[in-house]
Design an enzyme around this catalytic site. Structure first.
Site, PDB file in Angstrom:
ATOM      1  N   SER A 168      26.091   3.840 -22.749  1.00  0.00           N
ATOM      2  CA  SER A 168      25.817   3.645 -24.166  1.00  0.00           C
ATOM      3  C   SER A 168      24.510   4.378 -24.463  1.00  0.00           C
ATOM      4  O   SER A 168      23.492   4.149 -23.813  1.00  0.00           O
ATOM      5  CB  SER A 168      25.674   2.153 -24.484  1.00  0.00           C
ATOM      6  OG  SER A 168      25.467   1.958 -25.871  1.00  0.00           O
ATOM      7  N   SER A 169      24.551   5.274 -25.432  1.00  0.00           N
ATOM      8  CA  SER A 169      23.465   6.227 -25.643  1.00  0.00           C
ATOM      9  C   SER A 169      22.133   5.564 -25.975  1.00  0.00           C
ATOM     10  O   SER A 169      22.076   4.424 -26.437  1.00  0.00           O
ATOM     11  CB  SER A 169      23.826   7.183 -26.784  1.00  0.00           C
ATOM     12  OG  SER A 169      24.997   7.892 -26.523  1.00  0.00           O
TER      13      SER A 169
END
Length: 430
Positions: free
Chosen positions: A65-66
């Site tokens: 997840s960025s």
């Protein structure tokens, strides 16, 4: 701290970094419960401004997840509005799709696609639990888009791409915008393109660092194991062959460090020099060394950036190959590792073995960057044309050929710029 306090702390961090100018984007971060997309991750980790791994392949991270600040930057570049139809390539945890769904509202539509079936299944659950059941989640090769719901007003890739894929342009509405973290000879840029007749023209460019798109359209950029025992690898941004035996022999040779007389911060290197070297030098590569902190520190790869993904550390630096030699950017031990550290240090050029053409060319390119005013990505302009189309380059333009497209890159004089300087960032799929 409570979940609400941790969420507010993250938003305060984004405000402090200056990456959220749009109040709608800020509200989306406040409304979407990130913790529901990262089950099992401690809350104090969920709300750090860091990428969070969501899938591993052995010791390697396959998806994450960025980093929230990079998400905010890219959402600003994308300029999503209520009612827009949006295609996202790289679903990850589903969190970024939820942010997009919040921005387009009830009249809009979000489609997200990922090549990993288990990530797709998990993202569907996360989105439903968070109340975003209207998001369409599909499994497939993102480079092919999703024609069934086209055309799209906005298309965003949250995985690094090598090319401007024809399917994405075919599915982009007139006047639409496509945002791609695209490789430019190994340097990755988050580029927002808009269509102008027969070509695309950048309206926003930022530095970024995403895991690569997988699948048949991943492109020729590849990593080569040079010394498996010391976990040394070479990232090659194109299809040229590499003599592994020669590179291994050079890395074992005594290094020679030459001061350049050019000083910079780590952010100057990350946001400016790296791209300059990538387009000005004929054979750019990246040297990578991974392992425990002790093994990495004792290895032959000089450290320009250090990425920490416990229990592994990874050193990365720009390098260039010649016919018989290898040279890399280096610095003295003990100098800063954090992109936010404002410490200025002198750049070194390290020759492995006897200095030769690669050493001379790298040293000269560093001096040229200094003489040109130390340009960075805030001054970059990119155009993308269909491959095979003959066109004359403008003065100062560099051509970067791809399979399906040709990029033309130039640096815009500072007086003509309208894009804010890039912020430090690191990310993975949403």
């Amino acid at each position: 701290m409570s979940i609400d306090d941790l969420r507010q702390s993250l938003i305060d961090t984004l405000d402090r970094l200056g990456v959220v100018d749009d109040p709608d984007i800020r509200q989306a971060f406040a409304r979407v419960p990130r913790e529901l997309f990262l089950p099992g991750v401690p809350a104090e980790v969920v709300f750090l401004n860091e990428a969070v791994p969501v899938k591993f392949g052995g010791a390697r991270i396959m998806s994450s997840s960025s980093q929230p600040s990079m998400m905010a930057i890219m959402l600003g570049q994308l300029d999503v509005r209520p009612g827009h139809r949006v295609l996202e390539i790289g679903t990850g945890s589903g969190y970024n799709a939820a942010l997009l769904d919040t921005l387009v509202g009830a009249e809009g539509r979000v489609v997200t696609i990922d090549i990993e079936p288990d990530l797709v299944a998990a993202a569907r659950e996360h989105l439903a639990r968070a109340g975003h059941r209207a998001v369409t989640v599909r499994c497939g090769d993102g480079a092919l888009g999703y024609a069934e719901a086209a055309p799209y007003d906005r298309i965003i890739a949250t995985a690094g791409v090598w090319d401007v894929y024809p399917a994405l342009l075919d599915q982009l509405a007139d006047g639409g915008r496509v945002l791609l973290p695209i490789s430019v000879r190994g340097s990755q840029l988050s580029v927002a393109f808009e269509r102008h007749g027969d070509h695309l023209r950048s309206v926003s460019v930022e530095q970024c660092g995403f895991m690569r798109l997988r699948g048949a359209n991943a492109g020729p950029e590849h990593k080569i194991d040079i010394d498996p025992d010391r976990r040394v690898r070479l990232l090659v941004p194109d299809e040229r062959p590499v003599d592994v035996g020669t590179v291994r022999r050079l890395l074992d040779a005594p290094p020679y460090d030459q001061p350049t007389g050019v000083s910079a911060t780590l952010l100057d290197v990350h946001n400016g020099l790296d791209l300059w070297l990538s387009v000005h030098l004929a054979n750019p590569v990246r040297l990578i060394s991974a392992g425990s902190p002790e093994a990495v520190a004792a290895g032959p790869v000089p450290c320009m950036y250090e990425w920490k993904n416990p229990p592994w550390h990874e050193r990365v630096t720009f390098a260039v190959t010649g016919g018989t030699d290898l040279a890399a950017l280096a610095r003295r031990p003990g100098e800063p590792l954090d992109l936010a550290d404002p410490t200025v240090f002198e750049l070194l050029v390290r020759a492995f073995g006897t200095p030769g053409a690669a050493h001379r060319h790298l040293l000269g390119a560093v001096h040229d960057w200094q003489a040109a005013g130390r340009p960075d990505v805030s001054g970059v302009s990119l155009r993308a044309y269909p491959a095979g189309e003959r066109r004359r380059l403008a003065e100062g333009e560099f051509e970067v050929p791809k399979h399906h497209s040709v990029l033309a890159l130039t640096w815009v004089p500072s007086a003509a710029r309208s894009v804010a300087p890039a912020a430090p960032s690191g990310a993975g799929p949403g």
